[in-house]
Motif scaffolding. Sequence first.
Motif, short mmCIF file in Angstrom:
data_model
loop_
_atom_site.label_atom_id
_atom_site.label_comp_id
_atom_site.label_asym_id
_atom_site.label_seq_id
_atom_site.Cartn_x
_atom_site.Cartn_y
_atom_site.Cartn_z
N ALA A 75 0.83 -1.21 0.00
CA ALA A 75 0.00 0.00 0.00
C ALA A 75 0.86 1.26 0.00
CB ALA A 75 -0.92 -0.01 1.22
N PHE A 76 1.97 1.22 0.72
CA PHE A 76 2.87 2.39 0.78
C PHE A 76 3.56 2.63 -0.56
CE2 PHE A 76 7.04 4.30 1.48
CZ PHE A 76 6.71 5.43 2.21
N TRP A 77 4.17 1.57 -1.10
CA TRP A 77 4.95 1.73 -2.32
C TRP A 77 4.09 2.10 -3.53
CZ3 TRP A 77 9.60 2.73 -1.38
CH2 TRP A 77 10.36 2.04 -0.45
N LYS A 78 2.80 1.76 -3.48
CA LYS A 78 1.94 2.08 -4.61
C LYS A 78 1.83 3.58 -4.86
CE LYS A 78 -1.19 -1.91 -5.03
NZ LYS A 78 -1.24 -1.94 -6.50
N ASN A 79 2.21 4.38 -3.87
CA ASN A 79 2.16 5.83 -4.02
C ASN A 79 3.45 6.40 -4.63
OD1 ASN A 79 -0.47 6.53 -2.63
ND2 ASN A 79 0.54 5.32 -1.06
N GLU A 127 14.70 -4.02 -8.02
CA GLU A 127 14.45 -5.29 -7.34
C GLU A 127 13.67 -5.10 -6.04
OE1 GLU A 127 17.43 -8.41 -7.18
OE2 GLU A 127 18.83 -7.09 -8.25
N TYR A 128 13.94 -4.02 -5.32
CA TYR A 128 13.34 -3.84 -4.00
C TYR A 128 12.11 -2.94 -4.01
CZ TYR A 128 17.24 -6.30 -1.85
OH TYR A 128 18.15 -7.27 -1.48
N TYR A 129 11.95 -2.15 -5.03
CA TYR A 129 10.77 -1.28 -5.11
C TYR A 129 9.49 -2.14 -5.11
CZ TYR A 129 7.05 1.35 -7.41
OH TYR A 129 5.85 1.91 -7.74
N GLY A 130 8.59 -1.82 -4.20
CA GLY A 130 7.35 -2.58 -4.09
C GLY A 130 7.43 -3.78 -3.18
N SER A 131 8.57 -3.97 -2.49
CA SER A 131 8.74 -5.15 -1.65
C SER A 131 7.75 -5.18 -0.48
CB SER A 131 10.16 -5.20 -1.09
OG SER A 131 10.26 -6.19 -0.08
N SER A 159 3.96 -8.30 -4.45
CA SER A 159 2.72 -8.87 -4.97
C SER A 159 2.82 -9.05 -6.47
CB SER A 159 1.54 -7.94 -4.65
OG SER A 159 1.39 -7.79 -3.25
N ALA A 160 2.23 -10.13 -6.96
CA ALA A 160 2.32 -10.44 -8.39
C ALA A 160 1.72 -9.35 -9.26
CB ALA A 160 1.63 -11.78 -8.65
N ASP A 161 0.67 -8.69 -8.76
CA ASP A 161 0.00 -7.66 -9.55
C ASP A 161 0.40 -6.25 -9.13
OD1 ASP A 161 -1.14 -7.71 -7.06
OD2 ASP A 161 -3.21 -7.62 -7.76
N PHE A 162 1.60 -6.14 -8.50
CA PHE A 162 2.00 -4.83 -7.99
C PHE A 162 2.15 -3.80 -9.11
CE2 PHE A 162 5.21 -1.64 -6.99
CZ PHE A 162 4.67 -1.09 -5.84
N ALA A 163 1.57 -2.63 -8.91
CA ALA A 163 1.68 -1.51 -9.84
C ALA A 163 1.33 -0.24 -9.08
CB ALA A 163 0.73 -1.69 -11.02
N PRO A 164 1.88 0.91 -9.50
CA PRO A 164 1.56 2.16 -8.82
C PRO A 164 0.06 2.45 -8.87
CG PRO A 164 3.43 2.45 -10.29
CD PRO A 164 2.85 1.11 -10.58
N ASN A 165 -0.43 3.19 -7.89
CA ASN A 165 -1.83 3.60 -7.88
C ASN A 165 -2.17 4.47 -9.08
OD1 ASN A 165 -3.06 2.44 -5.58
ND2 ASN A 165 -1.97 3.86 -4.25
N ILE A 166 -1.20 5.30 -9.48
CA ILE A 166 -1.44 6.30 -10.52
C ILE A 166 -0.77 5.85 -11.80
CG2 ILE A 166 -1.26 8.75 -11.08
CD1 ILE A 166 -0.82 9.23 -8.06
N PRO A 167 -1.53 5.44 -12.80
CA PRO A 167 -0.93 4.89 -14.02
C PRO A 167 0.11 5.78 -14.67
CG PRO A 167 -3.31 4.53 -14.01
CD PRO A 167 -3.00 5.44 -12.85
N ASN A 168 -0.14 7.08 -14.71
CA ASN A 168 0.80 7.96 -15.41
C ASN A 168 2.00 8.35 -14.59
OD1 ASN A 168 -0.25 9.76 -13.62
ND2 ASN A 168 -0.80 11.33 -15.11
N MET A 169 2.12 7.76 -13.37
CA MET A 169 3.28 8.09 -12.55
C MET A 169 4.60 7.62 -13.18
SD MET A 169 2.31 7.61 -8.55
CE MET A 169 4.02 7.83 -8.10
N THR A 170 4.53 6.54 -13.96
CA THR A 170 5.75 6.03 -14.57
C THR A 170 6.32 7.03 -15.57
OG1 THR A 170 4.40 4.88 -16.22
CG2 THR A 170 5.12 3.62 -14.29
N ALA A 171 5.44 7.92 -16.06
CA ALA A 171 5.90 8.94 -17.02
C ALA A 171 6.14 10.28 -16.35
CB ALA A 171 4.85 9.09 -18.14
N ALA A 172 5.77 10.36 -15.06
CA ALA A 172 5.92 11.64 -14.37
C ALA A 172 7.38 11.96 -14.14
CB ALA A 172 5.19 11.59 -13.02
#
Length: 450
Positions: free
Chosen positions: A222-226, A259-263, A432-445
Amino acid sequence: MFARLFNPFRFRKMSLQSAAEGILETHVTWEEAENKLQEALNTKAKFGKNKSVVHVGEGNGFLSRIGLITCDWDGAREDEKLPKQFALKMASCMAAKKMEEVTPEHMRLDEETTRQMWNFFEIFLKETHNAEVKAYNFLRKFEDSVAVPHCFYTVPFSEENKLAGSIALEYLDNTRISHVYQTLSVAQVKQVARELGVMQGLSVLHRVENEEWLSQRDVYTAFWKNFTTDVLVQMFGPLKDMDPSMVESVDAVIELVPEYYGSNFATTIHTQYGVKPVLVNGDLWSANVLIDKENDQIRALIDWQLVHHGTGVEDLLRIAFSGMTSTDRRAHMDELVELMYDAMEETLEGAPAPYTREQNRDLYELLLPHAGFFFAPVAMPLFLTTMADPTLSDEDKAQKKTVVMDKVRGICEDIVVFHKRNEHKKKFEWKSADFAPNIPNMTAAAPKSD
């Protein structure tokens, strides 16, 4: 009551991110606090006209404001023993907002991404507050046997209460905390290790494994999703700017970010390893330990917002990372791990331990990089908030910087060392297998440019 319910200001500020008209600019009102404490103490006495509040949590965390309430009890019976003071912890984004204000402009994300992040953070805050409410209700079973403050009452968030979550706790006078820019003695951390062992033993005896709400908690996902990997790298960036000698160690850690992001390994390690869980605070850094000012003894372990099922060495790692110099931590960590296990075993009084000594040592080594990744970047905004204090002299700032840089340098170095040490061990799932950021466009931010 009618005026309070239909106050237009109260409805206009429908967010934990904005200052409100309640106690310390939160949505918790004096009337609500008084009514709840009256109910908890079974009294009709009122706070009195000379009641007051002092903010005692400034710069110590992200998720709340803590007020020291002084009561001027009016109408108390002669036989009533009412607390003159108590600590009121109120869920609020205001502390984190203040930390955002001192973040360098070039490190900030674009306005829309920031807005979405704060909205998700508010959801996270409410969930963590409600978990802390449940934690104190569980701890009541053995609060007389372990270093936790007595809880008078709790107010969780709900459909009916969207803004005014609070927890009223016994105020332990003549105590202090240790900030990230200060250090704990080895003797003090040994005390914490023993308290952790006792708490873990008691949690086993009280069947903590049957607490389903704990088994369902995945606080780190929940924390890393932000955040994103880019944001995490940016959080490490200031370390190199503040101390050029850290460039090599920080760059080595940055290479491991993907490797550790989202752990969420800390909340699943007991299941994957095949051992029983114990109660884990999850946020036991040095500012969440109350210390007696006169004798330097540990009085209480506080802040249970990130509580979860796990293994005890996680809490021990966090207090060691945040409270000890790198030299002391490395020299005494083996001893601390053993002390904690001794205290747990003594508390169990022959009942089966959740894991063996050898397993406990292995769990410590496996968790160290994960605990380090969670704490090291967060230490910087806490520290930068302190550095923004205009009353600090340049000498004070330099001294504080030296302490923090030593801790964070040691953490970064050991993340790499233990990552390599663990490579030959059995492979575990880290996120988590389905781990992804809460905000889809964050990867481009991208952060703002200078």
